[in-house]
Design an enzyme around this catalytic site. Structure first.
Site, mmCIF file in Angstrom:
data_model
loop_
_atom_site.group_PDB
_atom_site.id
_atom_site.type_symbol
_atom_site.label_atom_id
_atom_site.label_comp_id
_atom_site.label_asym_id
_atom_site.label_seq_id
_atom_site.Cartn_x
_atom_site.Cartn_y
_atom_site.Cartn_z
ATOM 1 N N GLY A 74 0.807 -1.222 0.000
ATOM 2 C CA GLY A 74 0.000 0.000 0.000
ATOM 3 C C GLY A 74 0.838 1.268 0.000
ATOM 4 N N THR A 75 1.901 1.289 0.774
ATOM 5 C CA THR A 75 2.716 2.509 0.894
ATOM 6 C C THR A 75 3.300 2.889 -0.457
ATOM 7 O OG1 THR A 75 3.251 1.934 3.178
ATOM 8 C CG2 THR A 75 4.710 3.506 2.088
ATOM 9 N N ASN A 154 -8.376 3.749 8.568
ATOM 10 C CA ASN A 154 -7.843 2.562 9.246
ATOM 11 C C ASN A 154 -7.974 2.617 10.759
ATOM 12 O OD1 ASN A 154 -5.863 4.654 8.568
ATOM 13 N ND2 ASN A 154 -4.404 3.418 9.705
ATOM 14 N N GLN A 182 -7.848 -0.472 3.248
ATOM 15 C CA GLN A 182 -8.685 -1.122 4.271
ATOM 16 C C GLN A 182 -9.973 -1.721 3.707
ATOM 17 O OE1 GLN A 182 -8.015 -1.834 7.430
ATOM 18 N NE2 GLN A 182 -6.059 -0.755 7.535
ATOM 19 N N ALA A 203 -2.044 -6.683 0.102
ATOM 20 C CA ALA A 203 -2.583 -8.040 0.272
ATOM 21 C C ALA A 203 -2.687 -8.474 1.736
ATOM 22 C CB ALA A 203 -1.709 -9.034 -0.504
ATOM 23 N N HIS A 204 -1.792 -7.938 2.579
ATOM 24 C CA HIS A 204 -1.774 -8.461 3.965
ATOM 25 C C HIS A 204 -2.962 -7.991 4.797
ATOM 26 C CE1 HIS A 204 0.006 -4.931 6.293
ATOM 27 N NE2 HIS A 204 0.256 -4.538 5.058
ATOM 28 N N CYS A 331 -2.879 9.047 25.381
ATOM 29 C CA CYS A 331 -1.510 9.433 25.655
ATOM 30 C C CYS A 331 -1.327 9.994 27.062
ATOM 31 C CB CYS A 331 -1.070 10.492 24.634
ATOM 32 S SG CYS A 331 0.629 10.306 24.133
HETATM 33 C C1 LIG Z 1 -5.046 2.831 4.959
HETATM 34 C C2 LIG Z 1 -3.686 2.264 4.760
HETATM 35 N N1 LIG Z 1 -2.927 2.698 3.747
HETATM 36 C C3 LIG Z 1 -1.704 2.212 3.512
HETATM 37 C C4 LIG Z 1 -1.165 1.243 4.322
HETATM 38 C C5 LIG Z 1 0.216 0.746 4.028
HETATM 39 O O1 LIG Z 1 0.207 -0.516 3.415
HETATM 40 P P1 LIG Z 1 1.529 -1.419 3.441
HETATM 41 O O2 LIG Z 1 1.669 -1.915 4.838
HETATM 42 O O3 LIG Z 1 1.232 -2.540 2.476
HETATM 43 O O4 LIG Z 1 2.660 -0.583 2.976
HETATM 44 C C6 LIG Z 1 -1.906 0.760 5.402
HETATM 45 C C7 LIG Z 1 -1.359 -0.268 6.309
HETATM 46 O O5 LIG Z 1 -1.063 -0.042 7.441
HETATM 47 C C8 LIG Z 1 -3.199 1.292 5.632
HETATM 48 O O6 LIG Z 1 -3.963 0.882 6.649
#
Ligand SMILES: Cc1ncc(COP(=O)(O)O)c(C=O)c1O
Length: 393
Positions: A74-75, A154, A182, A203-204, A331
């Site tokens: 995703g990143t 998320n 998500q 995918a994870h 926090c």
């Molecule tokens: C909304 C969202 N975007 C992007 C990511 C990043 O995905 P990845 O862990 O595959 O880089 C995540 C995962 O934590 C996420 O929840």
């Protein structure tokens, strides 16, 4: 000594891999080791596996196979969408929100700091939805604009009305990217019906392997690669492909969409059960974000607990009781880092701790019962006898 039950309620962070996904991946880990760029039979074998996976995925999303660009997750997919919009498609303005994933918000902030774009943050409503009237105001600009807003948050699960945002973007000539990390595998997509430029997948998040995902790139766009190399992925991403990851991703998506309604009903039932039970146990408990079902992703429940001497240590104490959840804490103890999402929706009330519980199709009612008993114990809240009987804990 009896082993303590350990329950996993952090599925928005990552999910356990489905054994059927592992099974699909094994031949590509053990036997089919060729480089997909090689023209001999070893290479052709794995190239076929990649293209078959791409076709399966595109069929499930009702798009063209050439619109799927495999990434490391995703990143990377978010980074590619934002950077390509600026460097290849001429955007000089990004509209996003303060509660996006770091892959989006930090990338946008970096681009703004470097003077590449003007950055606008859309206002949020009290319960964390995008204020669409303000989005329309921000779109009223001669600057070429990219709107990047996540499909479901998320941390607080709020769902964006994709179609409405798409309509606004199109009416104003803006590009539209949505981080669908998500929701992919949890909500069906029809990319012929939805006019959007980019969506992202990891995918994870739906029982597939880590380190693999994709960016959907609308066929009307011509973008260049961010990672420069051997021209893989139709020159959109250099680097030898993660074949077993791609095969696992396609299998995981297939399993996710095989009975998506069944999964939704099961998981939503657990979410509502946990929510109702907490409300009975702790009268002044609150929930962060919009908890109305149509507006909220069924896999996530973000609980805001009333002040309690153990509040600041809640996540840690739940872990000791065998419950894995996630922070977003108030926090108060300084033990956990604050959440930019809760801060973004002004949900960080002094003394109140927030915990995100997130579920998957593998979560069982007994897991929720264990978590409820652990919450009761840690906060010193007694579950009534009737609750105990109905919860079976
Ligand atoms: C909304 C969202 N975007 C992007 C990511 C990043 O995905 P990845 O862990 O595959 O880089 C995540 C995962 O934590 C996420 O929840």
């Amino acid at each position: 000594m009896k082993e303590m039950k350990n329950v996993y309620l952090d599925n928005a962070a990552t999910t356990p891999i489905d054994p059927q996904v592992v099974e699909a991946m094994i031949p590509y880990l053990q036997n089919h080791f060729g480089n997909p760029s090689s023209s001999h039979s070893f290479g052709r074998k794995v190239k076929t596996a990649i293209e078959t996976s791409r076709r399966k995925i595109s069929k499930m999303l009702n798009c063209n196979p050439a619109e799927i660009c495999f990434t490391s997750g995703g990143t990377e997919a978010d980074n590619l969408a934002l950077k390509a919009s600026i460097f290849d498609l001429g955007c000089t303005h990004i509209i996003t929100s303060a509660i996006e994933h770091s892959a989006v918000i930090k990338t946008a902030e970096r681009l703004a700091d470097e003077g590449k774009i003007r950055l606008s943050l859309v206002r949020l409503t009290e319960n964390g939805h995008v204020d669409l009237a303000h989005l329309a105001e921000l779109l009223d600009t001669p600057d070429k604009t990219l709107v990047t807003l996540m499909h479901a948050n998320n941390e607080i699960a709020n769902v964006l009305p994709l179609q409405q945002v798409s309509d606004l973007c199109r009416a104003n000539g803006a590009l539209f990217h949505s981080d669908t990390v998500q929701t992919m595998g949890h909500i069906p997509f029809d990319l012929q019906a939805l006019d959007i430029d980019f969506i992202t997948c990891a995918a994870h998040k739906f029982h597939g392997p880590k380190g693999t995902g994709f960016l959907y790139v609308n066929k009307n766009l011509k973008i260049n690669s961010m990672i420069i190399g051997g021209g893989q992925e139709r020159s959109l991403r250099g680097g030898t492909e993660n074949i077993y990851g791609i095969v696992g991703l396609a299998k995981a998506l297939e399993l996710a969409y095989e009975d998506v309604e069944g999964h939704r009903n099961h998981v939503l039932g657990l979410k509502m059960y946990m929510k109702d039970s907490l409300q009975k146990m702790i009268p002044d408990v609150k929930f962060n974000g919009d908890c109305v079902n149509e507006n909220s992703l069924y896999t996530v429940l973000n609980v805001n607990f009333p002040p309690n001497p153990n509040g600041g240590m809640l996540l840690f104490l739940l872990d000791l009781e065998g419950v894995a959840a996630s922070g977003g804490s108030a926090c108060s103890s300084g033990a956990a880092k604050g959440s930019h999402v809760l801060e973004g929706i002004n949900a960080m009330e002094p003394g109140r701790a927030s915990i995100r519980f997130s579920f998957s199709r593998f979560t069982e009612k007994a897991d929720i019962d264990h978590a409820l008993a652990a919450v009761g114990k840690v906060l010193g809240v007694k579950q009534t006898e009737t609750e105990k009987v109905t919860h079976g804990s």
